[in-house]
Motif scaffolding. Structure first.
Motif, PDB file in Angstrom:
ATOM      1  N   THR A 192      42.730  38.197  41.627  1.00 32.60           N
ATOM      2  CA  THR A 192      43.752  37.764  40.781  1.00 32.60           C
ATOM      3  C   THR A 192      43.462  38.100  39.277  1.00 32.60           C
ATOM      4  OG1 THR A 192      42.399  35.681  40.210  1.00 32.60           O
ATOM      5  CG2 THR A 192      44.062  35.613  42.243  1.00 32.60           C
ATOM      6  N   THR A 231      33.391  36.278  38.159  1.00 34.48           N
ATOM      7  CA  THR A 231      34.008  36.611  39.597  1.00 34.48           C
ATOM      8  C   THR A 231      34.817  37.964  39.814  1.00 34.48           C
ATOM      9  OG1 THR A 231      35.994  35.454  38.958  1.00 34.48           O
ATOM     10  CG2 THR A 231      34.357  34.018  39.654  1.00 34.48           C
ATOM     11  N   TYR A 232      34.800  38.610  38.487  1.00 32.28           N
ATOM     12  CA  TYR A 232      35.600  39.880  38.581  1.00 32.28           C
ATOM     13  C   TYR A 232      34.831  40.948  37.958  1.00 32.28           C
ATOM     14  CZ  TYR A 232      39.060  43.483  38.870  1.00 32.28           C
ATOM     15  OH  TYR A 232      39.749  44.765  39.109  1.00 32.28           O
ATOM     16  N   ARG A 267      36.469  34.918  34.402  1.00 28.74           N
ATOM     17  CA  ARG A 267      36.712  36.242  35.100  1.00 28.74           C
ATOM     18  C   ARG A 267      35.744  37.389  34.813  1.00 28.74           C
ATOM     19  NH1 ARG A 267      38.309  41.407  33.472  1.00 28.74           N
ATOM     20  NH2 ARG A 267      39.961  42.371  34.293  1.00 28.74           N
ATOM     21  N   ASP A 284      37.493  38.459  42.471  1.00 32.87           N
ATOM     22  CA  ASP A 284      38.471  37.897  42.324  1.00 32.87           C
ATOM     23  C   ASP A 284      39.543  38.895  41.917  1.00 32.87           C
ATOM     24  OD1 ASP A 284      40.585  36.067  42.290  1.00 32.87           O
ATOM     25  OD2 ASP A 284      39.611  34.645  41.046  1.00 32.87           O
TER      26      ASP A 284
END
Length: 208
Positions: free
Chosen positions: A11, A163-164, A160, A9
């Protein structure tokens, strides 16, 4: 969705604005952490070199932040510091000995996967090898944290991680034929011992 197919992700990839970084720094101080805010990765590297004494054992955790910044090489390869990794003589094929390597070092240096604006830290690990010294084993802890890791709250911090940070680490390891997963998560809300834990917040992006 499996980690093999999960796309990071993005973002969570961009450094936050100074106002959010400053809020996180203030909250961390309120929660008992020593905090330094530096402008660049080079500044963080110089600061860590000054914070770690040459006559105390130091363990560097497995961290892209430390590797990419050059901090790991400084501490483990320069000969200036009493590196636990550099001085280790481990039994062959003893995986647990490797995992326990830094459990009682005087200093541990690493990073985290999220810092909340409430002043909490989130660290995920497959093996958990860095979590014991982070939590209580090391006499002093230094975390170097890029500004992209600052998030509003704990819920976002955990998202976070999943997903990252995990997909990025999995992608990195796939290049050498390995994979990653989350085995253990450490959430640090406060530090009870004065001056024990230091957070170096970098205004730039570094690490996962």
């Amino acid at each position: 969705m499996s980690v093999e197919t999960l796309v990071p992700d993005q973002t969570f990839a961009a450094p936050v604005l100074d106002g959010r970084l400053d809020r996180a720094a203030a909250a961390l101080r309120e929660n008992g952490f020593v905090v330094h805010v530096v402008d660049s990765v080079a500044d963080a590297r110089k600061l860590v070199g000054e914070l770690v004494p040459g006559d105390q054992s130091v363990f560097t955790t497995s961290s892209e932040t430390l590797r990419l910044s050059g901090i790991a090489a400084d501490l483990d390869e320069s000969g200036t510091y009493a590196s636990v990794r550099a001085g280790a003589e481990l039994p062959e094929n003893d995986v647990q000995a490797v995992l326990r390597l830094g459990a009682t070092a005087e200093y541990v240096v690493g990073s985290v996967h999220a810092v909340t604006e409430e002043g909490h830290l989130v660290v995920a690990s497959a093996s958990g090898s860095q979590l014991a010294p982070y939590a209580s084993g090391a006499r002093k802890v230094i975390w170097v944290v890029g500004a992209q890791k600052v998030v509003p709250d704990l819920e976002t911090g955990l998202r976070r991680v999943r997903t990252y940070s995990l997909p990025r680490e999995h992608q990195r390891l796939q290049e050498i034929g390995q994979s990653s997963f989350i085995g253990k998560i450490l959430i640090i809300e406060r530090e009870a011992l004065p001056e024990r834990a230091t957070v170096v917040l970098v205004r730039e992006e570094i690490g996962f």
